[in-house]
Scaffold this motif. Structure first.
Motif, PDB file in Angstrom:
ATOM      1  N   VAL A  86     -11.511   9.213 -76.149  1.00  0.00           N
ATOM      2  CA  VAL A  86     -11.946  10.603 -75.925  1.00  0.00           C
ATOM      3  C   VAL A  86     -10.756  11.479 -75.534  1.00  0.00           C
ATOM      4  N   VAL A  87      -9.907  10.967 -74.654  1.00  0.00           N
ATOM      5  CA  VAL A  87      -8.707  11.715 -74.246  1.00  0.00           C
ATOM      6  C   VAL A  87      -7.797  11.935 -75.456  1.00  0.00           C
ATOM      7  N   ASN A  88      -7.696  10.924 -76.316  1.00  0.00           N
ATOM      8  CA  ASN A  88      -6.858  11.050 -77.506  1.00  0.00           C
ATOM      9  C   ASN A  88      -7.366  12.146 -78.437  1.00  0.00           C
ATOM     10  N   GLU A  89      -8.683  12.261 -78.564  1.00  0.00           N
ATOM     11  CA  GLU A  89      -9.261  13.334 -79.390  1.00  0.00           C
ATOM     12  C   GLU A  89      -8.915  14.707 -78.813  1.00  0.00           C
ATOM     13  N   GLU A  90      -8.896  14.791 -77.486  1.00  0.00           N
ATOM     14  CA  GLU A  90      -8.505  16.053 -76.836  1.00  0.00           C
ATOM     15  C   GLU A  90      -7.049  16.387 -77.168  1.00  0.00           C
ATOM     16  N   ILE A  91      -6.187  15.375 -77.157  1.00  0.00           N
ATOM     17  CA  ILE A  91      -4.784  15.579 -77.527  1.00  0.00           C
ATOM     18  C   ILE A  91      -4.682  16.116 -78.954  1.00  0.00           C
ATOM     19  N   TYR A  92      -5.451  15.513 -79.866  1.00  0.00           N
ATOM     20  CA  TYR A  92      -5.410  15.949 -81.267  1.00  0.00           C
ATOM     21  C   TYR A  92      -5.897  17.384 -81.429  1.00  0.00           C
ATOM     22  N   ASP A  93      -6.925  17.748 -80.667  1.00  0.00           N
ATOM     23  CA  ASP A  93      -7.427  19.132 -80.731  1.00  0.00           C
ATOM     24  C   ASP A  93      -6.347  20.130 -80.307  1.00  0.00           C
ATOM     25  N   ILE A  94      -5.581  19.754 -79.285  1.00  0.00           N
ATOM     26  CA  ILE A  94      -4.507  20.628 -78.806  1.00  0.00           C
ATOM     27  C   ILE A  94      -3.360  20.691 -79.812  1.00  0.00           C
ATOM     28  N   ASN A 154       5.948  23.956 -77.604  1.00  0.00           N
ATOM     29  CA  ASN A 154       6.486  24.106 -76.238  1.00  0.00           C
ATOM     30  C   ASN A 154       5.448  24.676 -75.276  1.00  0.00           C
ATOM     31  N   LYS A 155       4.502  25.458 -75.804  1.00  0.00           N
ATOM     32  CA  LYS A 155       3.463  26.051 -74.955  1.00  0.00           C
ATOM     33  C   LYS A 155       2.466  25.001 -74.453  1.00  0.00           C
ATOM     34  N   VAL A 156       2.283  23.946 -75.213  1.00  0.00           N
ATOM     35  CA  VAL A 156       1.253  22.950 -74.864  1.00  0.00           C
ATOM     36  C   VAL A 156       1.848  21.589 -74.482  1.00  0.00           C
ATOM     37  N   LYS A 157       3.172  21.490 -74.513  1.00  0.00           N
ATOM     38  CA  LYS A 157       3.841  20.194 -74.323  1.00  0.00           C
ATOM     39  C   LYS A 157       3.467  19.523 -73.011  1.00  0.00           C
ATOM     40  N   ASN A 158       3.474  20.273 -71.927  1.00  0.00           N
ATOM     41  CA  ASN A 158       3.161  19.678 -70.617  1.00  0.00           C
ATOM     42  C   ASN A 158       1.732  19.147 -70.563  1.00  0.00           C
ATOM     43  N   ARG A 159       0.815  19.899 -71.139  1.00  0.00           N
ATOM     44  CA  ARG A 159      -0.588  19.469 -71.175  1.00  0.00           C
ATOM     45  C   ARG A 159      -0.744  18.192 -71.998  1.00  0.00           C
ATOM     46  N   ASN A 194       1.550  15.922 -72.675  1.00  0.00           N
ATOM     47  CA  ASN A 194       2.180  14.792 -71.986  1.00  0.00           C
ATOM     48  C   ASN A 194       1.302  14.273 -70.843  1.00  0.00           C
ATOM     49  N   PHE A 195       0.650  15.196 -70.126  1.00  0.00           N
ATOM     50  CA  PHE A 195      -0.261  14.796 -69.052  1.00  0.00           C
ATOM     51  C   PHE A 195      -1.422  13.976 -69.612  1.00  0.00           C
ATOM     52  N   LEU A 196      -2.034  14.471 -70.689  1.00  0.00           N
ATOM     53  CA  LEU A 196      -3.168  13.768 -71.290  1.00  0.00           C
ATOM     54  C   LEU A 196      -2.746  12.418 -71.863  1.00  0.00           C
ATOM     55  N   ASN A 197      -1.558  12.375 -72.450  1.00  0.00           N
ATOM     56  CA  ASN A 197      -1.068  11.108 -73.005  1.00  0.00           C
ATOM     57  C   ASN A 197      -0.855  10.073 -71.900  1.00  0.00           C
ATOM     58  N   LYS A 198      -0.331  10.529 -70.775  1.00  0.00           N
ATOM     59  CA  LYS A 198      -0.148   9.631 -69.631  1.00  0.00           C
ATOM     60  C   LYS A 198      -1.507   9.118 -69.132  1.00  0.00           C
ATOM     61  N   THR A 199      -2.496  10.005 -69.093  1.00  0.00           N
ATOM     62  CA  THR A 199      -3.850   9.618 -68.692  1.00  0.00           C
ATOM     63  C   THR A 199      -4.414   8.563 -69.634  1.00  0.00           C
ATOM     64  N   LYS A 200      -4.230   8.787 -70.930  1.00  0.00           N
ATOM     65  CA  LYS A 200      -4.711   7.834 -71.940  1.00  0.00           C
ATOM     66  C   LYS A 200      -4.076   6.460 -71.736  1.00  0.00           C
ATOM     67  N   LEU A 201      -2.769   6.424 -71.503  1.00  0.00           N
ATOM     68  CA  LEU A 201      -2.075   5.143 -71.313  1.00  0.00           C
ATOM     69  C   LEU A 201      -2.548   4.426 -70.053  1.00  0.00           C
ATOM     70  N   GLU A 202      -2.871   5.205 -69.000  1.00  0.00           N
ATOM     71  CA  GLU A 202      -3.404   4.598 -67.770  1.00  0.00           C
ATOM     72  C   GLU A 202      -4.771   3.957 -68.035  1.00  0.00           C
ATOM     73  N   LEU A 203      -5.605   4.636 -68.821  1.00  0.00           N
ATOM     74  CA  LEU A 203      -6.923   4.093 -69.162  1.00  0.00           C
ATOM     75  C   LEU A 203      -6.798   2.810 -69.987  1.00  0.00           C
ATOM     76  N   ILE A 204      -5.853   2.796 -70.911  1.00  0.00           N
ATOM     77  CA  ILE A 204      -5.622   1.590 -71.719  1.00  0.00           C
ATOM     78  C   ILE A 204      -5.119   0.451 -70.838  1.00  0.00           C
ATOM     79  N   SER A 205      -4.231   0.770 -69.892  1.00  0.00           N
ATOM     80  CA  SER A 205      -3.723  -0.249 -68.961  1.00  0.00           C
ATOM     81  C   SER A 205      -4.853  -0.845 -68.130  1.00  0.00           C
ATOM     82  N   GLU A 206      -5.793   0.002 -67.725  1.00  0.00           N
ATOM     83  CA  GLU A 206      -6.934  -0.478 -66.946  1.00  0.00           C
ATOM     84  C   GLU A 206      -7.837  -1.365 -67.808  1.00  0.00           C
ATOM     85  N   SER A 207      -7.985  -1.005 -69.079  1.00  0.00           N
ATOM     86  CA  SER A 207      -8.757  -1.828 -69.999  1.00  0.00           C
ATOM     87  C   SER A 207      -8.120  -3.213 -70.149  1.00  0.00           C
ATOM     88  N   ILE A 208      -6.804  -3.247 -70.260  1.00  0.00           N
ATOM     89  CA  ILE A 208      -6.081  -4.518 -70.374  1.00  0.00           C
ATOM     90  C   ILE A 208      -6.249  -5.339 -69.095  1.00  0.00           C
TER      91      ILE A 208
END
Length: 226
Positions: free
Chosen positions: A20-28, A166-171, A173-187
């Motif tokens: 779901v977070v990844n889909e949000e990244i794609y929308d942005i 550049n306008k959305v880069k920080n957002r 990167n934040f979402l990507n970090k969140t996604k990786l944390e969720l995957i780590s928790e799944s593992i």
């Protein structure tokens, strides 16, 4: 057994959340990529590399998977190909378009290929496409690190509209970090499930009559081969 089942369900929930977070990244990201440029590149690539490839069918497989050991990638399959074309795409958005266009062309023209599906979103994303040991189109991203053995690499940054990104880069990167944390928790949940499975297996092994297994195996072989 119940604990094992519940732990697997937790792992799946975290993976769904990551998707779901990844889909949000794609929308942005959608407005910050030059889609026409991506499609022109793909059309050139098809005309140069794919148009004359062997006819055949499409198989669907997973080249990578989320496991108790982390994300495992079967690189050996890619290395069987004579030519490896790598698209370096951290977020996977550009390659989603490229792979879909390549697959659509291949589908219409009955090109023999293996579609390697994304383990997080297998219904809508192809990570890699292998063409009969002649050519592999490989996505290098967060889960599939770059490989040295490749004939050509294209970087997805070339398709970005830099000022808009550049306008959305920080957002992003934040979402990507969140996604990786969720995957780590799944593992982590899968690690726990594996430990529970090992406990279960210790009881089964002690209770098994392996001579019976061999007897059944021999009977099946005789039934198949006579």
């Amino acid at each position: 057994t119940k604990e094992n089942s519940l732990t697997h369900k937790k792992s799946i929930r975290f993976l769904k959340a990551a998707s779901v977070v990844n889909e949000e990244i794609y929308d942005i990201l959608e407005p910050v990529y030059d889609i026409d440029k991506i499609k022109r590149f793909t059309k050139r690539f098809i005309n140069t590399e794919i148009i004359n490839l062997q006819k055949g069918e499409c198989r669907k497989v997973f080249l990578s998977a989320v496991t108790p050991l982390g994300i495992v990638v079967q690189y050996d399959t890619i290395f069987l190909c004579k030519n490896i074309f790598t698209i370096n795409d951290k977020f996977g958005y550009a390659t989603k378009i490229i792979m879909n266009d390549i697959n659509n062309y291949s589908e219409i023209n009955n090109i023999n290929r293996i579609n390697c599906l994304c383990p997080f979103n297998p219904e809508s994303k192809i990570d890699h496409i292998i063409f009969n040991n002649n050519l592999a189109v490989f996505t290098a991203d967060t889960y599939h690190p770059m490989i040295k053995k490749c004939n050509k690499t294209v970087h997805s940054e070339r398709f970005l509209i830099k000022d808009e990104y550049n306008k959305v880069k920080n957002r992003v990167n934040f979402l990507n970090k969140t996604k990786l944390e969720l995957i780590s928790e799944s593992i982590r949940c899968l690690e726990e499930a594996k430990a529970l499975h090992d406990i279960l297996e210790s009881y089964y092994i002690a209770a098994m009559d392996f001579s019976k297994v061999s007897e059944i195996t021999d009977n099946i072989i005789k039934e198949i081969f006579g």
